[in-house]
Design an enzyme around this catalytic site. Structure first.
Site, PDB file in Angstrom:
ATOM      1  N   CYS A  72       0.871  -1.177   0.000  1.00 41.42           N
ATOM      2  CA  CYS A  72       0.000   0.000   0.000  1.00 41.42           C
ATOM      3  C   CYS A  72       0.904   1.222   0.000  1.00 41.42           C
ATOM      4  O   CYS A  72       1.735   1.381   0.909  1.00 41.42           O
ATOM      5  CB  CYS A  72      -0.898  -0.015   1.237  1.00 41.42           C
ATOM      6  SG  CYS A  72      -1.856   1.496   1.501  1.00 41.42           S
ATOM      7  N   CYS A 186      -0.862   2.620  -7.043  1.00 36.77           N
ATOM      8  CA  CYS A 186      -1.748   2.063  -6.016  1.00 36.77           C
ATOM      9  C   CYS A 186      -1.950   0.611  -6.386  1.00 36.77           C
ATOM     10  O   CYS A 186      -2.252   0.304  -7.553  1.00 36.77           O
ATOM     11  CB  CYS A 186      -3.087   2.807  -5.968  1.00 36.77           C
ATOM     12  SG  CYS A 186      -4.323   2.045  -4.877  1.00 36.77           S
TER      13      CYS A 186
END
Length: 266
Positions: A72, A186
């Site tokens: 992340c 992402c």
């Protein structure tokens, strides 16, 4: 037996899990999703730090890993120093793949498709200054793309018009040239790459950080042998999904077991 933890705020880390499993097929892997806090873009930085630290306290209490991957970008830029100070095992973070994008572009126009939090981080600006100073980099803070990707992975209808609007700013025409490389900053985004490719106004190279992350994991664990048979994978969610049938279908695609609940003290 080597034990690897792959952590994400939601389902995006499955794109990294797939590559880590390919690199270390004999390792045991625990996939941890802080689904109770998703999306992290809606939380304050202090709340993200608190949730990630609490999650890893719970994970380490169950079975301490030999290595953990923070799949992340938001968590990596905020929490890695605190995690490394709190635990003895190594952590591999996820950062925008600006260096390989700058090296591969032919037109000199590169876009970084990220969350707003990743776009505003000083770390992202430092990567651009270090590796892409002579490249025209467009930073795109997609406000809803991670949520759209999460919904698609849960089996919900895909709003392709919304996806098209989210990625449109990444496609730039300037001086007779076009963007030819888009960094997927992402880990949720590679999971809907088929939609991104179809909805893009023209073809580009999409840079997925997952293979590089897996190579780093393999390098750090090079001296730790795995068992000859396939390792086990455990899935932990901090909030159980509502659509159990769709979630089961998704996890089966990645050869994963049904998720277990991980209680947090945040």
């Amino acid at each position: 037996m080597t034990h690897i933890v792959v952590f994400d705020s939601g389902l995006g880390g499955l794109s990294v899990l797939k590559e880590v499993r390919r690199a270390r097929p004999g390792a045991d892997i625990t996939y941890v999703a802080d689904t109770g806090g998703f999306p992290y873009g809606a939380l304050s930085e202090q709340d993200v730090v608190r949730r990630v630290l609490a999650t890893f306290a719970g994970v380490a209490a169950r079975r301490a890993p030999d290595l953990a991957v923070i799949a992340c970008n938001t968590a990596s830029t905020l929490v890695l120093p605190f995690l490394r100070a709190s635990h003895p095992f190594p952590f591999v973070g996820t950062v925008p793949a600006i260096k390989p994008a700058a090296a591969s572009t032919k037109t000199g126009l590169v876009s970084v498709l990220a969350t707003p939090g990743t776009v505003k981080r000083d770390y992202t600006q430092a990567l651009i200054a270090t590796y892409a100073a002579d490249i025209d980099v467009t930073l795109v803070g997609a406000t809803g793309l991670a949520t759209l990707a999460e919904a698609a992975m849960r089996g919900e209808p895909v709003d392709e018009q919304a996806i098209r609007a989210e990625i449109a700013p990444a496609f730039v025409e300037k001086g007779g040239e076009r963007t030819d490389t888009v960094v997927l900053a992402c880990t949720h985004y590679p999971l809907v790459l088929n939609h991104l490719e179809r909805l893009a106004p023209w073809p580009v190279a999409w840079i997925d950080p997952a293979p590089a992350i897996a190579r780093r994991v393999a390098s750090l664990l090079a001296d730790r042998p795995d068992q000859p048979t396939a390792g086990q994978t455990v899935v932990l969610f901090t909030a159980m999904p509502g659509n159990a049938e769709a979630m089961t279908t998704l996890l089966n695609r990645f050869a994963l077991s049904s998720p277990e609940a991980l209680a947090l003290r945040v």
